[in-house]
Design an enzyme around this catalytic site. Structure first.
Site, short mmCIF file in Angstrom:
data_model
loop_
_atom_site.label_atom_id
_atom_site.label_comp_id
_atom_site.label_asym_id
_atom_site.label_seq_id
_atom_site.Cartn_x
_atom_site.Cartn_y
_atom_site.Cartn_z
NE ARG A 1 -28.53 -10.18 16.69
CZ ARG A 1 -28.41 -9.31 15.70
NH1 ARG A 1 -29.45 -8.94 15.00
NH2 ARG A 1 -27.23 -8.82 15.42
CG ASN B 1 -23.44 -10.91 10.59
OD1 ASN B 1 -22.50 -11.40 9.94
ND2 ASN B 1 -24.08 -9.82 10.21
CG HIS C 1 -28.37 -10.45 7.72
ND1 HIS C 1 -28.19 -10.85 9.02
CD2 HIS C 1 -27.28 -10.90 7.04
CE1 HIS C 1 -27.06 -11.50 9.13
NE2 HIS C 1 -26.47 -11.55 7.94
CB SER C 2 -34.94 -9.21 7.21
OG SER C 2 -35.39 -9.85 8.39
CE1 TYR D 1 -26.14 -2.66 13.72
CE2 TYR D 1 -28.01 -1.22 13.34
CZ TYR D 1 -27.47 -2.48 13.39
OH TYR D 1 -28.26 -3.56 13.08
CD GLU E 1 -29.79 -5.97 7.59
OE1 GLU E 1 -30.86 -6.55 7.86
OE2 GLU E 1 -28.76 -6.09 8.27
ZN LIG Z 1 -29.51 -10.23 10.57
#
Ligand SMILES: [Zn+2]
Length: 444
Positions: free
Chosen positions: A257, A279, A332-333, A384, A407
């Site tokens: 990631r 991020n 993003h995903s 979150y 997302e």
């Molecule tokens: Zn992401």
């Protein structure tokens, strides 16, 4: 007799000395073997996920969340996508029984989404054929996930072919000396407002660079067919914000990631860990919530805001242009969300109704384009809390009015390993959302 006693005393002493020395030797060996093991923890060949499973868990109270966090802290699971009531977790084959028992004992419902992650990885990305390369002048397609070199080749080709319309900026270099590139697409009209679009901030979210390059392709080759508000905008598009991590997710670890800069081992008990979550590294309310101080954690936010070359390059470029910024879109995903600030805590901006309205229109446009329902809301209270996000910085510091994190697909059936056959449908719906945000930006 006395001699005999003396002999035993001396023998005892010798034995205890030997024991002491063997303990020290052992502990040295222990340190040695730990060092070797840590070095080995950094894999040099492709990580194999045979037998690893993805489970969707239902979390309906704080006790459930505590149990999951405890499993995570013990290293028994990794967390994938999730929101306030559900979390997808990755379970290593040796921990399947223990994790299942723990979930059952705590009344946590779950089901198995992917029963063999390695198989899902192997099915995800068909081999790329380069049949079209001669005809179209670049290697990019939207049938497979492409490497960074193909993506840079694509935008460099556009800049060479359409020099009045496209320009590539190399805004910085990564720790591993890869370029970070931004494509500017503009008809050059004075008074154009500016929109920033980025992808690939998280390495494993392969659908993101694929969608962003699809949007580039549409803007360059089909802008004449787009509405006027789409034509009179300066687009700044960064399809791969984390090239080191993205490459690593192709060559070594599919579910990586973060970026790939090694962290200071003194911050983590002399364990050498790689990467910062880009991020979580942006400079607005940095370090507040939903981010880790542990350099080995997947959400490690870095030693300070903009400690990372990638986030710093983006900050300096955005703040160094005279562009009239009105919108920020970060892809993003996964999970299918359109999120707006704030991400650092459950709070909203004073103009949140404008952002909410546009997000709802974007969600409707996605459905009209044949897409699924995207959940809409302020990031922290919808998903979150996560401080240090690029969208919070774009809104809070650069004052880009329409700041969103989208997302993309899916809702967890495939998670990060979304088959490449979904690239085009996901891109079409994302483009529909971009049109709505750009229209709002053009009027802002
Ligand atoms: Zn992401």
């Amino acid at each position: 007799m006395n001699r005999r006693i003396l002999f035993y005393i001396v023998l005892e002493l010798l034995i205890s000395l030997a024991v002491v020395s063997s303990i020290t030797e052992d502990s040295e060996n222990f340190v040695q073997s730990r060092k070797t093991r840590d070095a080995l923890e950094e894999p040099t060949s492709k990580v194999n996920y045979t037998g690893n499973q993805i489970w969707k868990t239902k979390l309906i109270n704080d006790q459930h969340k505590k149990v999951i966090m405890s499993l995570r802290n013990q290293g028994l699971i990794q967390t994938w996508g999730g929101n306030r009531t559900s979390l997808d977790i990755l379970v290593n084959p040796i921990n399947l029984n223990e994790v299942a028992d723990t979930l059952r004992n705590n009344d946590i419902l779950y089901n198995i989404i992917i029963d063999n992650l390695q198989q899902a990885i192997e099915d995800e990305n068909p081999p790329i054929t380069h049949d079209n390369e001669d005809r179209q002048g670049h290697r990019m397609t939207w049938n497979s996930y492409h490497r960074t070199s193909d993506i840079w080749g694509f935008i460099d080709y556009l800049a060479q072919t359409f020099p009045d319309f496209c320009k590539v900026f190399t805004i910085g270099q990564t720790h591993e000396k890869r370029d970070i590139k931004v494509l500017k697409i503009s008809n050059g009209k004075v008074g154009n407002k500016a929109v920033w679009i980025d992808g690939g901030m998280h390495a494993r979210e392969w659908i993101s660079p694929a969608v962003v390059t699809y949007i580039i392709n549409q803007l360059v080759y089909n802008l004449d067919n787009e509405p006027d508000y789409m034509q009179n905008i300066d687009y700044y598009i960064a399809p791969v914000m984390n090239p080191d991590g993205y490459e690593y997710s192709h060559t070594i670890d599919r579910i990586w990631r973060k970026n790939r800069r090694p962290n200071d081992p003194t911050l983590s008990g002399f364990k050498l860990c790689y990467g910062t979550d880009l991020n979580r590294n942006f400079g607005y309310k940095w370090g507040l919530g939903g981010t880790s101080k542990d350099p080995c954690d997947v959400t490690y936010g870095g030693t300070r805001p903009f400690s990372e070359l990638e986030s710093k390059a983006m900050k300096e470029f955005i703040q160094g242009t005279a562009a009239n910024w009105k919108a920020y879109i970060s892809f993003h995903s996964y999970g299918q969300y359109i999120l707006y600030p704030w991400g650092y805590a459950s709070a909203v901006t004073t103009d949140y109704k404008d952002l909410q309205n546009v997000a709802h229109k974007a969600g409707a446009a996605i459905r009209a384009a044949g897409g699924p329902t995207y959940t809409i809301g302020p990031a922290a209270s919808t998903l979150y809390p996560a401080a240090g996000g690029s969208d919070d910085w774009a809104k809070g510091v650069v004052r880009m009015k329409y700041s969103y994190t989208i997302e993309l697909r899916d809702d967890g059936r495939y998670g990060f390993v979304l088959p490449a056959s979904y690239i085009q449908v996901t891109s079409k719906e994302a483009l529909a959302a971009v049109r709505v945000i750009v229209e709002a930006a053009s009027q802002a």
